[in-house]
Design a protein around this motif. Structure first.
Motif, mmCIF file in Angstrom:
data_model
loop_
_atom_site.group_PDB
_atom_site.id
_atom_site.type_symbol
_atom_site.label_atom_id
_atom_site.label_comp_id
_atom_site.label_asym_id
_atom_site.label_seq_id
_atom_site.Cartn_x
_atom_site.Cartn_y
_atom_site.Cartn_z
ATOM 1 N N CYS A 1 -23.724 12.393 5.390
ATOM 2 C CA CYS A 1 -22.327 11.958 5.348
ATOM 3 C C CYS A 1 -21.471 12.799 6.292
ATOM 4 O O CYS A 1 -21.581 14.024 6.309
ATOM 5 C CB CYS A 1 -21.792 12.060 3.914
ATOM 6 S SG CYS A 1 -20.049 11.640 3.733
ATOM 7 N N GLN B 1 -18.153 8.757 5.835
ATOM 8 C CA GLN B 1 -18.955 7.795 6.589
ATOM 9 C C GLN B 1 -20.430 8.142 6.502
ATOM 10 O O GLN B 1 -20.829 9.289 6.707
ATOM 11 C CB GLN B 1 -18.507 7.798 8.054
ATOM 12 C CG GLN B 1 -19.297 6.867 8.953
ATOM 13 C CD GLN B 1 -18.788 6.908 10.377
ATOM 14 O OE1 GLN B 1 -17.665 6.511 10.664
ATOM 15 N NE2 GLN B 1 -19.608 7.425 11.283
ATOM 16 N N THR C 1 -16.210 6.123 1.183
ATOM 17 C CA THR C 1 -15.060 6.812 0.597
ATOM 18 C C THR C 1 -14.809 6.419 -0.853
ATOM 19 O O THR C 1 -14.627 7.287 -1.722
ATOM 20 C CB THR C 1 -13.795 6.527 1.429
ATOM 21 O OG1 THR C 1 -14.067 6.783 2.811
ATOM 22 C CG2 THR C 1 -12.642 7.404 0.978
ATOM 23 N N ARG D 1 -21.489 3.322 7.441
ATOM 24 C CA ARG D 1 -20.910 2.658 6.272
ATOM 25 C C ARG D 1 -19.819 3.523 5.647
ATOM 26 O O ARG D 1 -19.940 4.750 5.564
ATOM 27 C CB ARG D 1 -22.009 2.380 5.258
ATOM 28 C CG ARG D 1 -21.527 1.664 4.009
ATOM 29 C CD ARG D 1 -22.678 1.271 3.118
ATOM 30 N NE ARG D 1 -22.228 0.558 1.946
ATOM 31 C CZ ARG D 1 -23.037 0.016 1.042
ATOM 32 N NH1 ARG D 1 -24.344 0.118 1.196
ATOM 33 N NH2 ARG D 1 -22.557 -0.627 0.002
ATOM 34 N N ASN D 2 -18.752 2.871 5.173
ATOM 35 C CA ASN D 2 -17.659 3.558 4.514
ATOM 36 C C ASN D 2 -18.057 3.888 3.074
ATOM 37 O O ASN D 2 -18.257 2.992 2.248
ATOM 38 C CB ASN D 2 -16.407 2.684 4.532
ATOM 39 C CG ASN D 2 -15.199 3.377 3.927
ATOM 40 O OD1 ASN D 2 -15.291 4.498 3.435
ATOM 41 N ND2 ASN D 2 -14.057 2.720 3.974
ATOM 42 N N TYR E 1 -11.848 10.289 4.802
ATOM 43 C CA TYR E 1 -12.741 9.172 5.081
ATOM 44 C C TYR E 1 -14.164 9.692 5.108
ATOM 45 O O TYR E 1 -14.478 10.648 5.837
ATOM 46 C CB TYR E 1 -12.395 8.520 6.422
ATOM 47 C CG TYR E 1 -13.250 7.315 6.765
ATOM 48 C CD1 TYR E 1 -12.951 6.051 6.245
ATOM 49 C CD2 TYR E 1 -14.360 7.434 7.602
ATOM 50 C CE1 TYR E 1 -13.728 4.936 6.552
ATOM 51 C CE2 TYR E 1 -15.148 6.329 7.918
ATOM 52 C CZ TYR E 1 -14.825 5.089 7.392
ATOM 53 O OH TYR E 1 -15.606 3.994 7.692
#
Length: 333
Positions: free
Chosen positions: A26, A38, A46, A43-44, A36
């Motif tokens: 990450c 990622q 959060t 891919r998000n 944020y």
């Protein structure tokens, strides 16, 4: 920055070693108005980790971090609990409270105010990262480092089972951070062991990959994983030993086949779920020798294993029990 696989831990002046954590890679961006997260694939993440975003908010704006998201359970990383963050839905906040995640940090991409530090040597980036984390919440953890090969051996022998690490990552102390480049080295702890052939993709006469199982303590054959594609020679050897299991054979087969067909997508243990796997069930009487790493959850290897050969000299009842139910991980008493 990525790591290239190696067959042995590099040993040379100017190198530093870190545990290879069993979690999700990450990148964390501490933006002026929030955080944020990622994934390695972009891919998000959060919304799935409110506990981590809250911890990263305590750091100065502009900071960009690199590390691994993990969840501890009874002193060992639990990959299944990590995966549940994605599927928890309305239960997410309760899950984050009951099973908090940790962010194990090993690099700094940008310092306070957004100062990009990619070109600095790893040793200096590490020093800055240590300073940033002096008063940080406990969920932001600095990964251990060592130049001591004895310490590395201890990690590989003891931490892989007790703590759930996968191996060791080796880096050059003077290296810059090159985004997307494989400038590190990763060594995964592996073992040679046995499992029972319960099915194949392709056909029983010409298997492409092998679906493996082991007995649990109740004597039920449980699915434990899948192999990489077989070589032509392996396909020929194994194909001559397999017996198909069709409905007419169930009453006379040595063991009733307990797995569904197709194999459920959720059994693969991946973040991005594939489609259910069509396969051919076979009579589970053949033992395979395999080469596997030590990443497992729910009694299954999370990564594909390497098929070595069939073992006609070994009984299915002499194969170690289901992962996590043996006397030890390595099948020893």
């Amino acid at each position: 920055m990525l790591a290239a696989p190696v067959d042995a831990v590099p040993d040379a002046p100017g190198l530093i070693h870190e545990p290879k954590w069993d979690g999700w890679r990450c990148i964390a961006f501490r933006e002026p108005d929030g955080v944020y997260l990622q994934s390695r694939a972009g891919r998000n993440l959060t919304t799935y980790f409110p506990d981590i975003t809250r911890a990263v908010r305590t750091l100065p704006p502009g900071v960009v971090l690199d590390g691994e998201l993990i969840v501890w359970e009874r002193g060992r990383t639990n990959f299944a609990l990590l995966q549940r963050r994605v599927t928890a839905g309305r239960a997410l906040l309760r899950l984050a409270h009951d099973c908090p995640a940790h962010y194990v940090l090993f690099d700094l991409l940008a310092d306070t105010g957004g100062e990009v530090v990619l070109g600095l040597p790893l040793s200096e980036r590490r020093a800055r990262l240590e300073q940033l984390l002096v008063d940080a919440p406990t969920q932001l953890t600095l990964t251990p480092q060592t130049t001591d090969t004895q310490q590395v051996s201890d990690w590989l022998v003891n931490w892989t089972v007790a703590a759930g690490i996968e191996g060791v990552v080796t880096k050059r102390l003077d290296s810059r951070y090159d985004v997307g480049r494989r400038g590190w080295w990763k060594f995964r702890t592996r073992l040679v062991t046995e499992a029972i052939v319960g099915g194949v993709t392709g056909s029983n006469r010409s298997p492409l990959t092998v679906l493996l199982g082991r007995f649990d303590r109740r004597g039920r054959l449980r699915y434990t994983g899948r192999t990489h594609p077989l070589t032509d020679a392996q396909r020929e050897q194994l194909g001559g030993m397999l017996s198909p299991l069709n409905p007419l054979q169930h009453r006379t087969a040595a063991m009733v086949h307990p797995w569904p067909e197709p194999l459920p997508a959720s059994w693969s243990g991946q973040l991005e779920r594939p489609e259910p796997l069509r396969y051919v069930q076979v009579e589970p009487t053949v033992v395979a020798e395999i080469d596997a790493d030590v990443a497992f959850e729910h009694g299954r290897w999370r990564h594909r294993v390497r098929y070595a050969r069939a073992r006609p000299d070994v009984s299915v009842y002499d194969v170690p029990l289901l992962l996590g139910e043996e006397g030890s991980y390595f099948g020893e008493p």
